[in-house]
Design a protein around this motif. Structure first.
Motif, short mmCIF file in Angstrom:
data_model
loop_
_atom_site.label_atom_id
_atom_site.label_comp_id
_atom_site.label_asym_id
_atom_site.label_seq_id
_atom_site.Cartn_x
_atom_site.Cartn_y
_atom_site.Cartn_z
N GLU A 7 51.80 -50.36 -4.31
CA GLU A 7 51.86 -51.80 -4.03
C GLU A 7 53.22 -52.16 -3.46
N ASP A 8 53.24 -53.22 -2.66
CA ASP A 8 54.47 -53.74 -2.12
C ASP A 8 55.38 -54.21 -3.27
N ARG A 9 56.67 -53.99 -3.13
CA ARG A 9 57.69 -54.40 -4.11
C ARG A 9 57.56 -53.65 -5.45
N THR A 10 57.14 -52.41 -5.38
CA THR A 10 57.07 -51.55 -6.57
C THR A 10 58.27 -50.62 -6.55
N ILE A 11 58.82 -50.32 -7.72
CA ILE A 11 59.98 -49.43 -7.81
C ILE A 11 59.51 -47.99 -7.59
N LEU A 12 60.09 -47.35 -6.57
CA LEU A 12 59.76 -45.95 -6.27
C LEU A 12 60.69 -44.99 -6.99
N ARG B 2 68.98 -60.72 -22.24
CA ARG B 2 70.02 -60.88 -21.22
C ARG B 2 70.23 -59.57 -20.50
N VAL B 3 70.43 -59.63 -19.21
CA VAL B 3 70.69 -58.42 -18.43
C VAL B 3 72.16 -58.05 -18.60
N LEU B 4 72.39 -56.87 -19.20
CA LEU B 4 73.76 -56.37 -19.31
C LEU B 4 74.21 -55.73 -18.00
N ARG B 5 73.27 -55.01 -17.41
CA ARG B 5 73.54 -54.36 -16.14
C ARG B 5 72.21 -54.19 -15.42
N PRO B 6 72.08 -54.70 -14.18
CA PRO B 6 70.81 -54.55 -13.47
C PRO B 6 70.60 -53.10 -13.05
N ALA B 7 69.35 -52.70 -13.01
CA ALA B 7 69.01 -51.34 -12.56
C ALA B 7 69.14 -51.29 -11.05
N GLN B 8 69.66 -50.18 -10.54
CA GLN B 8 69.72 -49.96 -9.09
C GLN B 8 68.50 -49.14 -8.73
N VAL B 9 67.65 -49.72 -7.87
CA VAL B 9 66.35 -49.12 -7.62
C VAL B 9 66.04 -49.03 -6.13
N VAL B 10 65.11 -48.12 -5.82
CA VAL B 10 64.54 -47.99 -4.48
C VAL B 10 63.18 -48.68 -4.54
N VAL B 11 62.94 -49.60 -3.61
CA VAL B 11 61.75 -50.44 -3.65
C VAL B 11 60.81 -50.08 -2.51
N ALA B 12 59.51 -50.08 -2.81
CA ALA B 12 58.48 -49.80 -1.80
C ALA B 12 58.23 -51.06 -0.99
N HIS C 22 66.81 -56.25 -11.34
CA HIS C 22 67.00 -55.04 -10.52
C HIS C 22 67.83 -55.36 -9.28
N ASP C 23 68.62 -54.37 -8.85
CA ASP C 23 69.32 -54.43 -7.57
C ASP C 23 68.65 -53.41 -6.66
N ALA C 24 68.15 -53.86 -5.53
CA ALA C 24 67.52 -52.93 -4.57
C ALA C 24 68.63 -52.27 -3.75
N VAL C 25 68.74 -50.95 -3.88
CA VAL C 25 69.74 -50.21 -3.11
C VAL C 25 69.13 -49.57 -1.87
N ASP C 26 67.80 -49.53 -1.81
CA ASP C 26 67.11 -48.98 -0.65
C ASP C 26 65.68 -49.50 -0.64
N VAL C 27 65.12 -49.59 0.57
CA VAL C 27 63.72 -49.99 0.73
C VAL C 27 63.05 -48.92 1.57
N ARG C 28 61.91 -48.43 1.08
CA ARG C 28 61.18 -47.38 1.79
C ARG C 28 59.75 -47.82 2.03
N SER C 29 59.25 -47.44 3.19
CA SER C 29 57.86 -47.72 3.50
C SER C 29 56.98 -46.75 2.73
N SER C 30 55.99 -47.26 2.02
CA SER C 30 55.11 -46.41 1.23
C SER C 30 53.72 -47.02 1.19
N PRO C 31 52.76 -46.39 1.89
CA PRO C 31 51.39 -46.94 1.90
C PRO C 31 50.64 -46.65 0.60
N ASP C 32 51.17 -45.77 -0.26
CA ASP C 32 50.45 -45.34 -1.46
C ASP C 32 50.59 -46.30 -2.64
#
Length: 194
Positions: free
Chosen positions: A148-153, A165-175, A136-146
């Protein structure tokens, strides 16, 4: 005259036997190969043959691996092109107004998904997964108390894998869990005025 030649040849063949020697093993120094030297040469040639066969086997294996690698690379390149088409379909479906029929786009999306699945391609990067920097590629990080830490939002762009093999990493927003407030109620220490 042919009969005299045959008798001469017969006498020559019988001479070593009459002298107590084996045929083909001449007396020392008369130019006939020594038995030990001949056996050493045979052993040397057998060793060369074994080495040549091992080299040939290694060459075949190395060539097979190289062919498999190049075939996989070529297939991956074609699949990556199709991923762009799949992304376009996803964007088109997301852009449709609520309530608008999307059966035509859904059918195309399913056909593309089936084609990719036949090639061993799987989608990666779903909401709720744990963030993996290898996939995964993290494109944003958001604070989320609901959560677990480092979970894809959220997933900005799906990722794809093929045969591990990874052909293309997912672009994700991470908690990211917000740090707890200090126990004494004071503001956390930050950079002071410059």
């Amino acid at each position: 005259m042919p009969s005299s030649r045959a008798s001469d040849q017969q006498q020559t063949d019988q001479q070593p036997e009459q002298q107590g020697q084996q045929p083909g093993a001449g007396a020392p120094g008369d130019g006939a190969p020594d038995t030990a030297a001949a056996q050493a040469e045979i052993a040397r040639l057998e060793d060369r043959l074994k080495r040549a066969l091992a080299d040939l086997d290694n060459f075949r294996k190395r060539t097979g691996r190289e062919l498999d690698r190049r075939t996989a690379e070529a297939t991956d390149a074609v699949v990556r092109d199709w991923l762009e088409v799949a992304d376009s379909i996803d964007r088109a479906q997301a852009a449709r107004p609520e309530g608008a029929p999307d059966e035509d786009l859904r059918a195309v999306a399913e056909q593309i998904a089936a084609t990719l699945a036949r090639e061993g391609v799987t989608r990666s990067g779903e909401r709720g997964e744990a963030f993996d920097p290898q996939r995964h590629d993290a494109v944003d990080v958001r604070s989320s108390p609901d959560v677990e830490d480092r979970t894809i939002l959220d997933v900005a762009r799906a990722g794809y894998e093929r045969d591990g093999r990874v052909l293309r990493p997912a672009q994700v927003v991470v908690a990211r869990r917000a740090p707890p407030p200090p126990a004494d109620g004071a503001q956390p220490a930050g950079p002071g005025p410059g």
